[in-house]
Scaffold this motif. Structure first.
Motif, short mmCIF file in Angstrom:
data_model
loop_
_atom_site.label_atom_id
_atom_site.label_comp_id
_atom_site.label_asym_id
_atom_site.label_seq_id
_atom_site.Cartn_x
_atom_site.Cartn_y
_atom_site.Cartn_z
N GLY A 116 0.80 -1.23 0.00
CA GLY A 116 0.00 0.00 0.00
C GLY A 116 0.83 1.27 0.00
N ALA A 117 2.15 1.15 -0.06
CA ALA A 117 3.02 2.32 0.01
C ALA A 117 2.99 3.11 -1.29
CB ALA A 117 4.46 1.88 0.31
N THR A 118 3.28 4.40 -1.16
CA THR A 118 3.48 5.26 -2.32
C THR A 118 4.98 5.46 -2.52
OG1 THR A 118 3.48 7.33 -1.06
CG2 THR A 118 1.34 6.47 -1.79
N TRP A 119 5.34 6.03 -3.67
CA TRP A 119 6.76 6.31 -3.90
C TRP A 119 7.29 7.37 -2.95
CZ3 TRP A 119 9.78 2.98 -5.97
CH2 TRP A 119 9.24 2.03 -6.83
N ALA A 120 6.42 8.25 -2.47
CA ALA A 120 6.86 9.21 -1.46
C ALA A 120 7.29 8.49 -0.19
CB ALA A 120 5.74 10.20 -1.15
N ASP A 121 6.56 7.45 0.19
CA ASP A 121 6.93 6.66 1.37
C ASP A 121 8.32 6.06 1.20
OD1 ASP A 121 4.40 7.07 2.59
OD2 ASP A 121 3.55 5.37 1.51
N VAL A 122 8.59 5.56 -0.01
CA VAL A 122 9.89 4.94 -0.28
C VAL A 122 11.00 5.99 -0.29
CG1 VAL A 122 11.22 3.57 -1.93
CG2 VAL A 122 8.78 3.10 -1.60
N ASP A 123 10.78 7.06 -1.04
CA ASP A 123 11.81 8.08 -1.20
C ASP A 123 12.20 8.73 0.12
OD1 ASP A 123 11.81 7.62 -3.94
OD2 ASP A 123 10.36 9.21 -4.35
N THR A 126 14.74 6.28 1.59
CA THR A 126 15.96 5.97 0.86
C THR A 126 16.77 7.20 0.45
OG1 THR A 126 14.79 5.92 -1.27
CG2 THR A 126 14.95 3.85 -0.03
N ALA A 127 16.11 8.30 0.11
CA ALA A 127 16.82 9.47 -0.42
C ALA A 127 17.85 10.04 0.56
CB ALA A 127 15.83 10.55 -0.85
N PRO A 128 17.54 10.14 1.86
CA PRO A 128 18.56 10.66 2.78
C PRO A 128 19.82 9.80 2.85
CG PRO A 128 16.38 10.77 3.79
CD PRO A 128 16.25 9.95 2.54
N LEU A 129 19.72 8.55 2.40
CA LEU A 129 20.88 7.66 2.38
C LEU A 129 21.63 7.72 1.06
CD1 LEU A 129 19.12 4.53 3.96
CD2 LEU A 129 20.47 6.28 5.14
N GLY A 130 21.19 8.60 0.15
CA GLY A 130 21.79 8.67 -1.17
C GLY A 130 21.48 7.45 -2.01
N LEU A 131 20.28 6.88 -1.83
CA LEU A 131 19.86 5.67 -2.53
C LEU A 131 18.48 5.89 -3.15
CD1 LEU A 131 20.80 3.08 0.24
CD2 LEU A 131 22.08 3.50 -1.88
N ALA A 132 18.20 5.17 -4.23
CA ALA A 132 16.89 5.26 -4.86
C ALA A 132 16.57 3.97 -5.58
CB ALA A 132 16.84 6.43 -5.85
N ALA A 133 15.31 3.58 -5.51
CA ALA A 133 14.77 2.51 -6.35
C ALA A 133 14.07 3.19 -7.52
CB ALA A 133 13.78 1.65 -5.57
N PRO A 134 14.26 2.73 -8.75
CA PRO A 134 13.59 3.36 -9.89
C PRO A 134 12.08 3.27 -9.73
CG PRO A 134 15.36 1.93 -10.64
CD PRO A 134 15.17 1.65 -9.19
N GLY A 135 11.43 4.43 -9.64
CA GLY A 135 9.99 4.41 -9.37
C GLY A 135 9.25 5.51 -10.08
N GLY A 136 8.14 5.95 -9.49
CA GLY A 136 7.29 6.93 -10.13
C GLY A 136 7.87 8.33 -10.08
N VAL A 137 7.44 9.16 -11.04
CA VAL A 137 7.89 10.55 -11.07
C VAL A 137 6.85 11.49 -10.46
CG1 VAL A 137 9.37 10.14 -13.06
CG2 VAL A 137 7.03 10.94 -13.43
N VAL A 138 5.70 10.97 -10.09
CA VAL A 138 4.75 11.65 -9.22
C VAL A 138 4.75 10.87 -7.93
CG1 VAL A 138 2.34 12.32 -8.86
CG2 VAL A 138 3.35 12.52 -11.14
N SER A 139 5.18 11.50 -6.84
CA SER A 139 5.51 10.72 -5.65
C SER A 139 4.30 10.12 -4.95
CB SER A 139 6.31 11.57 -4.67
OG SER A 139 5.49 12.52 -4.01
N GLU A 140 3.09 10.60 -5.26
CA GLU A 140 1.90 10.05 -4.63
C GLU A 140 1.40 8.79 -5.34
OE1 GLU A 140 -0.71 13.38 -4.73
OE2 GLU A 140 0.25 14.39 -3.05
N THR A 141 2.06 8.40 -6.42
CA THR A 141 1.72 7.16 -7.12
C THR A 141 2.01 5.95 -6.23
OG1 THR A 141 2.28 8.18 -9.23
CG2 THR A 141 2.20 5.78 -9.18
N GLY A 142 1.13 4.96 -6.26
CA GLY A 142 1.37 3.74 -5.50
C GLY A 142 2.49 2.92 -6.10
N VAL A 143 3.25 2.27 -5.23
CA VAL A 143 4.36 1.43 -5.70
C VAL A 143 3.83 0.24 -6.49
CG1 VAL A 143 6.21 -0.12 -4.92
CG2 VAL A 143 5.91 2.13 -3.84
N ALA A 144 2.78 -0.40 -6.00
CA ALA A 144 2.37 -1.70 -6.53
C ALA A 144 1.94 -1.63 -7.99
CB ALA A 144 1.26 -2.28 -5.67
#
Length: 479
Positions: A116-123, A126-144
């Motif tokens: 149920g997570a969104t890409w904002a939840d992921v970013d 991960t972003a503060p660690l200098g890491l990213a998973a390739p995901g959505g460009v609108v952060s409210e988009t669901g990951v699934a």
């Protein structure tokens, strides 16, 4: 719904609520209307019940309950699919939005993300660690939804699509069982999940590969006069031929936002632009994109170094919930001058100033995955056209839908017919689009569907019907 329907729905909801830890919402509940709404304001459906699942156990229970009562089943992650597949009339909605936990793995090379997570939840993790998973460009988009059907991110040419970065998945199957799919466990299911959409089960947790990125990146964002559209798009096409994988970019036709940061004379003005991101050192990105910012005399150049987290959320305000949308996408065989001319001609006819026409440059790491390595299929196209029609007044529905379909049809001569199922219109083409897009992978997908979902319970998607169903129907037609 009649009073009798409401009472029946309430009884069903109460029966299900006794069996799960999450919440069940039916008509008459104070939160029902809010719970049934999805991102696309054109979608207005009334489910019998909405189940806000607390965990994978709830998901399995709800799937079995739907089967027992003959209820069609919709699955809601972020609710962003423009076709509205996250909600269904007179059926059961499995809402995963309470399941949003994100955990970086002990090695820092993968992240586990609930369904149920969104890409904002992921970013945010991960972003503060200098890491990213390739995901959505609108952060409210669901990951699934995005992850199961493709995923074209700001880093797509360097790190591949989201499906290419799926390491494993925890899946609840049509019979309620829970399995783990990976290269070593249920490998056919793992193959099918990488591009086959929600056809095979409900993913309650994704394990995604992480890449070093940021925390600052160079973002390309330059707007040129709309009169220069052919020149700019052709110049962008030529300039990115052979571009380094670090550069993922797009040519687009849109309208400048009505914001205080822009001069009054530019607010709402149609433009042709080039946008993207350099997945590497920002100084290298500034140098590598300089030519793309000199294709003509810009109206405004908003390019520069930004935080990756800021970039990921920068489009959210322009894609709010509740607006009416009809989006269709198509991969192009090439981006010839004729294809550019057709795209510009149709873009200049946009009935809504809010409609975005975007041509994404693919290739790079995306194209180095073989057509049969993942369910997604052929990667040979270097260009993907997306017609993102957006408007506000229901009275304009027909005009905008007809425009989008006309534009899409006009570009089909430049395509082999493969579409991108995260922007599918309303799935009007049905089986034809599914077969055309999956190509040689379709037969294998239908066999895997028959193994994991033989009764086609998971069908509100780019539906791949079970092999036996296809065989039977073809026999009936022959007879």
């Amino acid at each position: 719904m009649t009073a009798a329907d409401t009472a029946a729905a309430k009884r069903l909801g109460e029966a299900l609520a006794d069996r799960i830890d999450g919440e069940v919402i039916t008509t008459g509940h104070g939160g029902y209307d809010a719970a049934r709404r999805v991102w696309n304001g054109m979608i207005d459906r009334h489910p019998t019940a909405i189940v806000r699942c607390a965990d994978a156990g709830d998901v399995g229970t709800a799937i079995r309950f739907a089967a027992e009562h003959g209820l069609p089943l919709a699955v809601r992650g972020g609710g962003h699919n423009v076709a509205g597949t996250a909600v269904v009339d007179d059926g059961l909605v499995l809402d995963l939005s309470p399941m949003r936990r994100v955990r970086v793995g002990p090695t820092g090379r993968t992240v586990r993300v609930q369904g149920g997570a969104t890409w904002a939840d992921v970013d945010r993790v991960t972003a503060p660690l200098g890491l990213a998973a390739p995901g959505g460009v609108v952060s409210e988009t669901g990951v699934a939804g995005l992850a199961l059907s493709g995923g074209v991110s700001h880093q797509r040419r360097r790190d591949g699509m989201t499906v290419d970065n799926l390491v494993s998945a925890e899946v609840v199957l049509a019979d309620g069982r829970r399995v783990r799919a990976s290269a070593a466990e249920h490998p056919d299911l793992y193959w099918a999940l990488r591009g086959g959409g929600g056809n095979f089960g409900i993913v309650t947790e994704f394990e995604l590969r992480l890449h070093e990125l940021g925390p600052e990146v160079f973002a390309l964002n330059v707007a040129y006069p709309i009169a220069e559209a052919q020149r700019v798009l052709a110049g962008w096409r030529d300039a990115v031929a052979g571009a380094p994988d670090e550069l993922s970019s797009a040519g687009l036709i849109w309208s400048l936002p009505v914001v205080d940061e822009l001069p009054a004379e530019l607010r709402g003005v149609p433009y042709v632009g080039v946008a993207g991101m350099w997945a590497g050192d920002p100084d290298d990105g500034e140098r590598a994109t300089r030519a793309l910012r000199e294709l003509a005399t810009p109206l405004v150049d908003m390019s520069g170094t930004v935080g990756y987290l800021e970039l990921q959320g920068s489009l959210d305000a322009f894609f709010p919930a509740g607006v009416r949308r009809y989006w269709k996408a198509l991969y192009l065989d090439g981006l010839s001058d004729d294809a550019v001319d057709v795209a510009v001609d149709w873009s200049n006819r946009r009935p809504s100033n809010d409609t975005l026409v975007i041509i994404r440059h693919c290739g790079g790491a995306m194209s180095r995955v073989g057509a049969e390595e993942t369910a997604f299929g052929d990667r040979s196209s270097e260009w993907m056209l997306s017609i993102d029609s957006t408007w506000h007044d229901p009275a304009d529905d027909g005009r905008n839908i007809d425009y989008t379909r006309g534009f899409w049809d006009a570009t089909r001569p430049f395509s082999d017919g493969k579409t991108y199922f995260n922007f599918p219109g309303l799935f009007e083409e049905g089986d034809a689009a599914v077969r055309e897009s999956y190509g040689r992978n379709h037969a294998r997908l239908a066999r895997i569907k028959a193994e994991y979902d033989p009764e086609n319970r998971f069908r509100l998607n780019q539906n791949i019907r079970p092999a036996a169903t296809h065989d039977a129907e073809r026999g009936e037609l022959a007879a």
